[in-house]
Structures are given as C-alpha cells and as structure tokens.
Design a protein around this motif. Structure first.
Motif, short mmCIF file in Angstrom:
data_model
loop_
_atom_site.label_atom_id
_atom_site.label_comp_id
_atom_site.label_asym_id
_atom_site.label_seq_id
_atom_site.Cartn_x
_atom_site.Cartn_y
_atom_site.Cartn_z
N GLU A 140 0.82 -1.22 0.00
CA GLU A 140 0.00 0.00 0.00
C GLU A 140 0.85 1.27 0.00
O GLU A 140 0.53 2.24 -0.70
CB GLU A 140 -0.95 0.00 1.20
CG GLU A 140 -2.10 -0.98 1.07
CD GLU A 140 -2.95 -0.74 -0.18
OE1 GLU A 140 -3.16 0.45 -0.54
OE2 GLU A 140 -3.39 -1.72 -0.80
N ASN A 141 1.94 1.30 0.77
CA ASN A 141 2.76 2.52 0.79
C ASN A 141 3.46 2.72 -0.55
O ASN A 141 3.65 3.85 -1.01
CB ASN A 141 3.77 2.49 1.93
CG ASN A 141 4.82 1.41 1.78
OD1 ASN A 141 4.55 0.34 1.22
ND2 ASN A 141 6.02 1.66 2.27
N ARG B 226 0.82 4.14 -3.01
CA ARG B 226 0.57 5.57 -2.76
C ARG B 226 1.68 6.42 -3.37
O ARG B 226 1.42 7.45 -3.99
CB ARG B 226 0.45 5.83 -1.26
CG ARG B 226 -0.85 5.35 -0.64
CD ARG B 226 -1.06 5.94 0.74
NE ARG B 226 0.02 5.57 1.66
CZ ARG B 226 -0.01 4.49 2.43
NH1 ARG B 226 -1.04 3.65 2.38
NH2 ARG B 226 1.00 4.22 3.25
N ILE C 35 10.26 4.81 -0.53
CA ILE C 35 9.26 3.76 -0.29
C ILE C 35 9.89 2.71 0.62
O ILE C 35 10.73 1.91 0.19
CB ILE C 35 8.82 3.10 -1.61
CG1 ILE C 35 8.29 4.14 -2.60
CG2 ILE C 35 7.75 2.04 -1.34
CD1 ILE C 35 8.01 3.59 -3.99
#
Length: 238
Positions: free
Chosen positions: A113-114, A117, A205
C-alpha cells in the motif's frame, strides 16, 4: 546523435524504471553522444515498452536488444575485454535481475500500500482529473494480473520477499570485495545491477527489499561508488 526515449524522472532519480536507468547508464559508459527525450506513452515504442532508441532512422526497443545493437554498430566499448566466464556470469546476473528481482520490485511498488501511494502520486499526480483517479487503479489491476501470470503473485508476502532476499544475497556474494561485479572496471552488468539497486533504494518507499540493501554493506558501498562515478548528485546515501 542517439535519441533515448524514456519516462520522465521521478523521486529525484534519473528514471522510475530500472530498464531506463540501465540503458542511460550503459550509454554513459560507452561515451556515445545521446539525447534523452521524455516519453511516457509505451505505445510509441516498437515493443510497446519504454525505453527505446532512435538512431540513423532506426527505432529499436528492449534494453538488451538496444545494447546489442549499439555493440554491433559502434563496437563493444564496455565489455570487449571480458572473458567467456565473465560474460557467462554477467548473463546469469542479468537474467536474475530481469526475470526475478524485477517482479519483486513491482510487488513493492504496486501491491504494497505505501508503494502504491508513492507511485500513484509520483507517476500520475500530474495528470488532469479524472485521469489521475481512473488510471492508477486500472494499471494496478493489470500489474496484479501480470504478477499472478508470472507466478510471483501466487505467493504469500513473506514468500515473495524470501525470493527477493535470495536475489540480493546472491548479488552481494558475487560482488564480494570487488569494486565492481566483474573486477576493477564497471561493465554493462554493473549498469543493470546499479539500476536495480537504485530502483530499490532511491524512491522514498520503505519495504523489506530496501531495508535489505541498506543492511548489506557491500551493496550499499557499491551503490555509492557507482553514483560517485555516474550520478554524483545522488552520491549521498538516501
């Protein structure tokens, strides 16, 4: 003048794609004159992918085929002195990074998810509404299908990272205490390896693959050594 078509830069890196970084770095190594042209539409490439080059009226796609084309046309300016064993070692490293590590990198960027994004903002944030809302989930869905078809996407998160760690550990062992993967001089396989390490370490990330590189002393030193030579503005560890 060789025209190199590649994605727009992202995250302060030369490119978000390891294959674009690899090809740009190889061209730097050769000393051949080239011009970078931003192209984000993969449909314009002869293989439906980016990067690609145009040279003397020819358009060539796929980073490996491009490198072979450049060697055939302009001479092997980077790998000419390699032995048969070194060439075999380079081939195996390239295949590992292209066909194994790359898919773990895609998982990090698109399935975590990160990562998603960060990718959504960096690569699609500048699109007009509603494209910046519509395109990222469609791209993510397509990549999820690709990961499943390739096989990696059928595994658990822990299993995926176990595969990725094995690649990084193997690269670390093959590098050992050498300055570069095949000795004291960088070769085309270093363009590939550096591109993948940059693609893991450079973007903001956090993920287990990034942490693994940061904890592997010789890979991190190698990354800085390559940056100092080819991308001095990135020579400070991120």
């Amino acid at each position: 003048m060789i025209e190199l078509y590649q994605f727009a830069p992202a995250w302060g890196l030369p490119n978000p794609s390891p294959f674009c970084i690899k090809l740009e770095l190889y061209l730097k190594m050769t000393g051949l004159p080239f011009e970078v042209i931003t192209e984000n539409d993969t449909r314009r490439g002869p293989k439906g992918k980016i990067p690609f080059i145009r040279d003397d009226g020819q358009t060539i796609g796929d980073s490996e085929l491009i490198i072979q084309y450049l060697k055939d046309k302009y001479g092997d300016r980077v790998d000419a002195s390699l032995t048969a064993e070194q060439r075999a070692r380079a081939h195996v490293i390239n295949r590992m990074l292209h066909d194994s590590t790359y898919w773990v990198l895609l998982h990090c960027r698109w399935m975590e998810e990160n990562g998603y994004r960060a990718v959504r903002e960096a690569l699609f944030g500048g699109l007009p509404w509603p494209l910046r809302v519509i395109i990222p989930p469609l791209a993510r869905r397509g990549l999820r299908r690709n990961l499943t078809g390739q096989g990696l996407g059928r595994h658990s998160r822990d299993e995926i990272f176990r595969f990725g760690f094995a690649d990084l550990d193997a690269l670390s062992v093959l590098l050992g205490e050498k300055a570069f993967l095949l000795g004291d001089t960088p070769t085309s396989v270093d363009a590939t390896a550096h591109a993948f390490i940059m693609s893991l370490v450079g973007p903001p990330i956090d993920n287990p693959m990034r942490e693994r590189v940061q904890r592997t002393a010789n890979l991190l030193t190698y990354y800085q050594r390559m940056n100092q030579r080819f991308y001095p503005s990135l020579a400070v560890a991120r």
